[in-house]
Design a protein around this motif. Sequence first.
Motif, PDB file in Angstrom:
ATOM      1  N   TRP A 210       0.779  -1.167  -0.103  1.00 32.46           N
ATOM      2  CA  TRP A 210       0.021  -0.041  -0.072  1.00 32.46           C
ATOM      3  C   TRP A 210       0.964   1.233   0.047  1.00 32.46           C
ATOM      4  N   GLN A 231      -8.432   5.615   1.048  1.00 32.16           N
ATOM      5  CA  GLN A 231      -9.642   5.415   1.571  1.00 32.16           C
ATOM      6  C   GLN A 231     -10.102   3.826   1.299  1.00 32.16           C
ATOM      7  N   GLU A 232      -9.470   3.282   0.088  1.00 29.45           N
ATOM      8  CA  GLU A 232      -9.735   1.748   0.092  1.00 29.45           C
ATOM      9  C   GLU A 232      -8.875   1.090   1.185  1.00 29.45           C
ATOM     10  N   GLN A 234      -8.328   2.077   4.300  1.00 28.56           N
ATOM     11  CA  GLN A 234      -9.223   2.415   5.335  1.00 28.56           C
ATOM     12  C   GLN A 234     -10.361   1.183   5.335  1.00 28.56           C
ATOM     13  N   HIS A 235     -10.943   1.229   4.208  1.00 29.22           N
ATOM     14  CA  HIS A 235     -11.938   0.400   3.947  1.00 29.22           C
ATOM     15  C   HIS A 235     -11.674  -1.186   4.412  1.00 29.22           C
ATOM     16  N   LEU A 236     -10.658  -1.761   4.260  1.00 33.81           N
ATOM     17  CA  LEU A 236     -10.087  -2.972   4.416  1.00 33.81           C
ATOM     18  C   LEU A 236      -9.561  -3.225   5.759  1.00 33.81           C
ATOM     19  N   GLY A 237      -9.560  -2.279   6.271  1.00 32.76           N
ATOM     20  CA  GLY A 237      -9.007  -2.218   8.140  1.00 32.76           C
ATOM     21  C   GLY A 237      -7.396  -2.334   7.986  1.00 32.76           C
ATOM     22  N   VAL A 238      -6.728  -1.631   6.977  1.00 33.03           N
ATOM     23  CA  VAL A 238      -5.325  -1.937   7.093  1.00 33.03           C
ATOM     24  C   VAL A 238      -4.785  -0.481   7.447  1.00 33.03           C
ATOM     25  N   GLU A 239      -4.117  -0.396   8.840  1.00 28.37           N
ATOM     26  CA  GLU A 239      -3.489   0.554   9.494  1.00 28.37           C
ATOM     27  C   GLU A 239      -2.516   1.152   9.012  1.00 28.37           C
ATOM     28  N   TYR A 267      -7.646  12.586  10.450  1.00 29.35           N
ATOM     29  CA  TYR A 267      -7.564  11.406  10.796  1.00 29.35           C
ATOM     30  C   TYR A 267      -6.528  11.038  11.743  1.00 29.35           C
ATOM     31  N   THR A 271      -7.907   9.358  15.172  1.00 28.82           N
ATOM     32  CA  THR A 271      -7.647   7.930  15.512  1.00 28.82           C
ATOM     33  C   THR A 271      -6.591   7.761  16.604  1.00 28.82           C
TER      34      THR A 271
END
Length: 349
Positions: A210, A231-232, A234-239, A267, A271
């Motif tokens: 990423w 954004q993708e 974040q959607h997949l839960g990758v920090e 953000y 977070t």
Amino acid sequence: MSSALKLKPASLGSRLFCVGSLQTQTQTQISKTICHKLNSPTHQTLHHLLDQCSSMRQLKLVQAQIILHGLAAQVVTLGKLVSLCVQVGDLRYAHLLFDQILQPNKFMYNHLIRGYSNIGDPIKSLLLYRRMVSAGLMPNQFTIPFVLKACASKPFYWEAVIVHAQAIKVGMGSHACVQNAILTVYVACRLIPSARQVFDDISDRTLVSWNSMISGYSKMGLCNEAFLLFQEMQHLGVEPDVFTLVSLLSVSSKHGDLDLGRFVHLYIVITGVEIDSIVTNALIDMYAKCRHLQCAKRVFDRMLDRNVVSWTCMVNAYANHGLVDNAVQDIHVNLLSSDVEEIYYSSNL
């Protein structure tokens, strides 16, 4: 490095010994003694001492004892010496040892290739890789990524394509470490569509994957693509980590896109992600280049670990807004170190 090992005095013959003298021994003679010597207490003790070495001086002292005890013909020992020389940082000596070995193994090649790729000497990495393949040794997952890293540092596009093809041929094309490495090469070559194709083909993407793709978009100034990928992510839960955030802030600065820069800042605040001075400096730079001096100053004032880069960003922010007097005032109020004074005078020059 204390040990019960009895040190031997150097004889005339041992002083003249070099690894190259292995040529006078037959393979049969070596095979007869190797098993015994590998299991001997002396050999084990010397290996233990090698593991404790933290400098070239210590390594050479242990190497002298290895030679005196007649263990310099052992491939395992030689490989350990080469790898430790690389780790300590003396690649010249590591390569000298390597060149005296009749048949270097894959372990030795990998350590030298990695060492040269890590210090930005791609030519030597590639030459070693070619020599390794010519010797009939199959590259593995510890070889290909560092050869590709060497290709990315120049960048060498066609060499990387050849190495990538060889990785596919030996069945490593789908390994995440290889895919991440070729992705980095394509980004370095500014071939973003090719990089994206590799990225999309990675089934098990890591944070490195990423970050490499977002960094590629950032370097090319593709702001929307970078943030859509974030954004993708974040959607997949990758920090994300600091490298992700710096890339996003960098592309926001290039475009002067305050909204996207604020999005990243928000953000971070929401977070509570841990950031360092590099991210904070990137925030100051982003606000300054987006012509939002007050926010830049606010971030700067809240910094606990200001460094040279922090001061430089803030001084440049004032200068870009035509507020040189404000910059001078802040510098004089906060003249607590020579670093700040150096920034002030170098900025005026």
